[in-house]
Structure formats: C-alpha cells, structure tokens
Design a protein around this motif. Sequence first.
Motif, PDB file in Angstrom:
ATOM      1  N   ASN A 282      55.170  77.035  25.060  1.00 17.85           N
ATOM      2  CA  ASN A 282      55.322  76.013  25.822  1.00 17.85           C
ATOM      3  C   ASN A 282      55.753  75.284  26.628  1.00 17.85           C
ATOM      4  O   ASN A 282      55.556  74.601  26.936  1.00 17.85           O
ATOM      5  CB  ASN A 282      53.644  75.156  24.916  1.00 17.85           C
TER       6      ASN A 282
ATOM      7  N   ALA B  14      51.713  70.591  32.389  1.00 25.37           N
ATOM      8  CA  ALA B  14      50.495  69.670  31.651  1.00 25.37           C
ATOM      9  C   ALA B  14      49.048  70.282  31.395  1.00 25.37           C
ATOM     10  O   ALA B  14      48.764  69.683  30.444  1.00 25.37           O
ATOM     11  CB  ALA B  14      50.962  68.682  32.785  1.00 25.37           C
ATOM     12  N   LYS B  15      48.832  70.755  32.181  1.00 27.40           N
ATOM     13  CA  LYS B  15      47.393  71.544  31.709  1.00 27.40           C
ATOM     14  C   LYS B  15      47.840  72.916  31.201  1.00 27.40           C
ATOM     15  O   LYS B  15      46.776  72.837  30.016  1.00 27.40           O
ATOM     16  CB  LYS B  15      46.862  72.248  33.382  1.00 27.40           C
TER      17      LYS B  15
ATOM     18  N   ARG C 239      49.868  73.688  28.718  1.00 27.09           N
ATOM     19  CA  ARG C 239      50.404  73.082  27.721  1.00 27.09           C
ATOM     20  C   ARG C 239      48.710  71.962  27.092  1.00 27.09           C
ATOM     21  O   ARG C 239      49.208  72.383  25.220  1.00 27.09           O
ATOM     22  CB  ARG C 239      51.130  71.589  27.511  1.00 27.09           C
ATOM     23  N   ALA C 240      48.001  71.291  27.317  1.00 29.37           N
ATOM     24  CA  ALA C 240      46.699  71.357  26.881  1.00 29.37           C
ATOM     25  C   ALA C 240      45.727  71.873  26.030  1.00 29.37           C
ATOM     26  O   ALA C 240      45.450  71.897  24.905  1.00 29.37           O
ATOM     27  CB  ALA C 240      45.886  70.490  27.586  1.00 29.37           C
TER      28      ALA C 240
ATOM     29  N   MET D   8      50.778  72.038  19.601  1.00 31.46           N
ATOM     30  CA  MET D   8      51.750  72.743  18.725  1.00 31.46           C
ATOM     31  C   MET D   8      52.356  71.842  17.476  1.00 31.46           C
ATOM     32  O   MET D   8      51.866  69.960  17.865  1.00 31.46           O
ATOM     33  CB  MET D   8      52.819  72.107  20.330  1.00 31.46           C
TER      34      MET D   8
ATOM     35  N   LEU E 265      43.936  59.520  21.922  1.00 27.59           N
ATOM     36  CA  LEU E 265      45.355  59.446  22.869  1.00 27.59           C
ATOM     37  C   LEU E 265      44.853  60.502  23.697  1.00 27.59           C
ATOM     38  O   LEU E 265      44.510  60.401  25.046  1.00 27.59           O
ATOM     39  CB  LEU E 265      46.683  59.527  22.718  1.00 27.59           C
ATOM     40  N   GLY E 266      45.355  62.046  23.188  1.00 27.50           N
ATOM     41  CA  GLY E 266      45.279  63.404  23.937  1.00 27.50           C
ATOM     42  C   GLY E 266      44.072  63.598  24.815  1.00 27.50           C
ATOM     43  O   GLY E 266      43.624  63.481  26.460  1.00 27.50           O
TER      44      GLY E 266
ATOM     45  N   LYS F 205      43.427  60.432  27.377  1.00 23.89           N
ATOM     46  CA  LYS F 205      44.098  60.354  28.561  1.00 23.89           C
ATOM     47  C   LYS F 205      44.383  61.614  29.428  1.00 23.89           C
ATOM     48  O   LYS F 205      44.332  61.559  30.784  1.00 23.89           O
ATOM     49  CB  LYS F 205      45.826  59.539  28.076  1.00 23.89           C
ATOM     50  N   VAL F 206      44.092  62.305  28.863  1.00 26.37           N
ATOM     51  CA  VAL F 206      44.586  64.299  29.098  1.00 26.37           C
ATOM     52  C   VAL F 206      43.340  64.651  29.830  1.00 26.37           C
ATOM     53  O   VAL F 206      43.128  65.372  30.629  1.00 26.37           O
ATOM     54  CB  VAL F 206      45.196  64.940  28.886  1.00 26.37           C
TER      55      VAL F 206
ATOM     56  N   ARG G 150      45.685  65.794  15.495  1.00 29.78           N
ATOM     57  CA  ARG G 150      46.206  65.383  17.235  1.00 29.78           C
ATOM     58  C   ARG G 150      46.138  66.819  17.835  1.00 29.78           C
ATOM     59  O   ARG G 150      45.707  66.523  18.645  1.00 29.78           O
ATOM     60  CB  ARG G 150      47.725  65.174  17.015  1.00 29.78           C
TER      61      ARG G 150
ATOM     62  N   MET H 250      42.871  69.316  21.072  1.00 26.13           N
ATOM     63  CA  MET H 250      42.584  69.262  22.202  1.00 26.13           C
ATOM     64  C   MET H 250      42.213  70.217  22.801  1.00 26.13           C
ATOM     65  O   MET H 250      41.471  70.691  23.563  1.00 26.13           O
ATOM     66  CB  MET H 250      44.127  69.306  22.986  1.00 26.13           C
TER      67      MET H 250
END
Lengths: 251, 216
Positions: free
Chosen positions: A57, A82-83, A85-86, A90, A109-110, A113-114, A158, A162
């Motif tokens: 990643n 960033a996209k 990695r979502a 990991m 949070l992910g 916010k993402v 976490r 995603m």
Amino acid sequence: MTTQVPGDALVSLKAVNKHYGQLHVLKDINLNVRKGEVVVVIGPSGSGKSTLCRAINRLETIDDGDIKIDGKELPAEGKELAKLRADVGMVFQSFNLFAHKTILENVTLGPIKVKGVSKGEADKDAMALLERVGVGHQAPKLPAQLSGGQQQRVAIARALAMKPKVMLFDEPTSALDPEMINEVLDVMVQLAKEGMTMIVVTHEMGFARKAADRVVFMADGQIVEDATPEEFFTNPKSSRAKDFLSKLLTH
Amino acid sequence: MDVIIENLPQYWDGFLRTLFLSGVSGIIALVVGTVLAAARVSPVAALRGFSMVYVEIVRNTPLTIAFFFAAVVLPRVGITFQQFEVAAIIALSVYTSAFIAEAVRSGVNSVPVGQAEAARSIGMKFSQVLSLIILPQALRTVIPPLINILIALVKNSSVAGAFYVLELFGNGKQLANANGDAVVWVLVGVAFFYLLITIPLGYLANVVERKVAIAR
C-alpha cells in the motif's frame, strides 16, 4: 513459481526491486494473490517481508517494477493513492491506534472522513465490528486503557470498517504477550474462513498451517519458496527453508 | 502606594489594552504558527522553504524591528492604519507566530510515525492526516512551551508602548512622568498588572496540560 494466471490476481507484484542505500531489500519480487486467498509470508529477520507488505500500500516506495491492486497500478502520490489505500486494510505490529480518539472513533473515523458515511451509520457498523472482534464493551475507552491483544483486535476492526478488498498484516502478533496472541489469531482465522483476501507477515507457524492457502518463504530479499503449507512444512525444497525450519523445530 | 490607587482608572485602561493586544495577537499567532508548522512538514518543497525562511528570519531578529516595519515601513509603502494598535498587532503576531511554529513542529515530531502511517493506510489525504491525527496530538504535547510563548507575548506587548499605543507600559510611562516623586511605585503598579495576566496563564497551562494529556 507462480501457480495461477496473473489475470485474476487481486494483488500482483511484478519484478519489484527496492534498495535502502547499498542494501538490496527486495530483489525482483513476483507475487500474485487471488481473491479470497490467504498468503502467509515467513522468513528470517531482515529478509524483506515487512518491506514487501508495506510496499503493497505504498507506505514504502519501490525503485522499479510494478504493483497492481485489482488490476489498477498503484498511483505514486496524492488523492488517487489515498483512494486506493482505502481499499487495502493494514494491521501493524505496534497497533497504531489513534491515541487521542476513543475505540469507537478509531473505527468510525475512516468511514466518516474518507468515505463520507453518516455518523449514525458508521457508529452502527463500528459497534457490529467491535462486537465481532470481541471488544464491543470497550467502545468508549481510549486505546491506552486496553491490553495489547484488545488494541490489535480494534486495529483489525478499524481496517475492516473500510470494507477493504485485501487485508495486509505486518507481524500482527509480534508485539503481544504470549497469552494474547491467540485472541488475535482467532480473529484472523475467522476472517480467513469468511473469504477475506489476506497477506500475512508472521512468525506464527501454527497460523500458517491452519489458515494459509499458500506459504511464501523469503530470505535475503528474495522469494525462495512459494508452496502450500502442507508442502512447505513437510517437504521444503530449498536448503535456506530447511535451515529456517530446523531452527524453529529445535525448541 | 497612593499613586497606584489614585490612578487606578488609567492602570485599568492600560491593562485592558494590553489584554486586548495580547489576546488578539495570541490567537492570530497560534493560527499562523500552526499553519507554518504544517507547511514545514508538508510534501510541497516550496511551502517547506517558505516556512523555514519565515521562521528563521523572524525568530532571529529583534521584536523592535518587527514593530518598526509594521509602524513605519508599511505606511510608507501605502499600507496605513487608523490606529497604531493594528500595527502593534501585526508586529506581535508576526513575531510570536515564528516561535509558535517551532514549538508546534517539535510537537509534530513527537507524534509516533505509526500514527500517520495508520491514518494514511485507511485512505486519508495528507491534509486529513495532519488536521485529524497529527496536529491534535502534537498541540497537546506542546501546551507548556506554547503557554511560555504566550507569556512572553504579553510581556513583549510592552514594546507597543514605545510606538504610541497606550497599553499598560505606555500608561506607566505617562504616570511616571507625571509623578516624578513616585516612579518606583508607578512601576510596581505596572508590574502587578502584568502579573495579573501572566501568573494565571501559567496556572492555566498546568490545568489544560493535565486535562488533555494523551496516554500511550
């Protein structure tokens, strides 16, 4: 060495090289991981297995070669990276939970916010995930109030929040006390059974035997063997792998 | 002693103006300093360079030069102010922001690199990593040095007294001139009102620091 057609690979590495100054840490790495496959990467310290995991990643850059996730080349920088990695979960050796956020916030949070998920929905999903990894009642606490094993299970939740296509585990149990290793491995075995695509760097041979579809053995920056766990543990081909396994079995 | 009591209204006036100058400059400096610190760690080389040059120049020149620029040079190039307070606020903000930037940067460096890696790995952009994960943790760890800087700012605001702003020190000067026989007591009064701001600030630092500390 590769056992499948590259076309249906979810993660594919082709001729990947990386140097740290003079040190050649990844030497011409070729690896394909199919959807739903669980690949365990083992090998002695300094063999490049963590670097390999982190390169997937792009927490580590590579010098040449290419890495594709679901057919898409890893972007170099910025929003595109960033996209991507979502989509790649990991889990780190040292958990890396956000120290100033509660357990619940760590997981939500992910998505909020993402991905722009609403708070209500994110909270609901997060609670379900936390229940699933067995730490639901810890939701309002801060990371430092949890044990290592609990923190690592939150870290897994976490990443799962995603809804990643593939999960990377970089020595997820190496920083844990022995009695906490199993609670984390149990979650990972469960995840593997549910069909998650996983790349796991670990020293836990028990996990490799139990959950892996393939074992990749690395030494000195190279992939030395790529076999089923059965094959690898009972009949390793290279002398390097034989040597490594013999050291494990003497204790 | 009588001179202080007789002139309390003038002291109070100066005290409020000092409080105003320090408060406004402090808020601006905190914002600008944090932005400068963020620029310093950003992936854009031009931003890093700008932040470094700004901090190095401002931090290493005397405050009076900043005042001189704001009060004398800016009006010459066409930027004029109705009141000298504005020039004082500009000078104090510019000067203090450089110190804030360095303090915040040290806080950023104290946040374990794994925090940023974890944030990036769930798909956050650089700006999100910085604003949601790194800065909130960094600012909490640098509260003691930040308060030190703000205390210095309150005291530094006395330089404004030399540039026609009637804050605490400026008023003190006037009172000293008018009461030549009680200069010592006039200055004791000035010092007292400065302490009235700075000592509570120090206590505030302790309280806030204990409240927001992050366990690792």
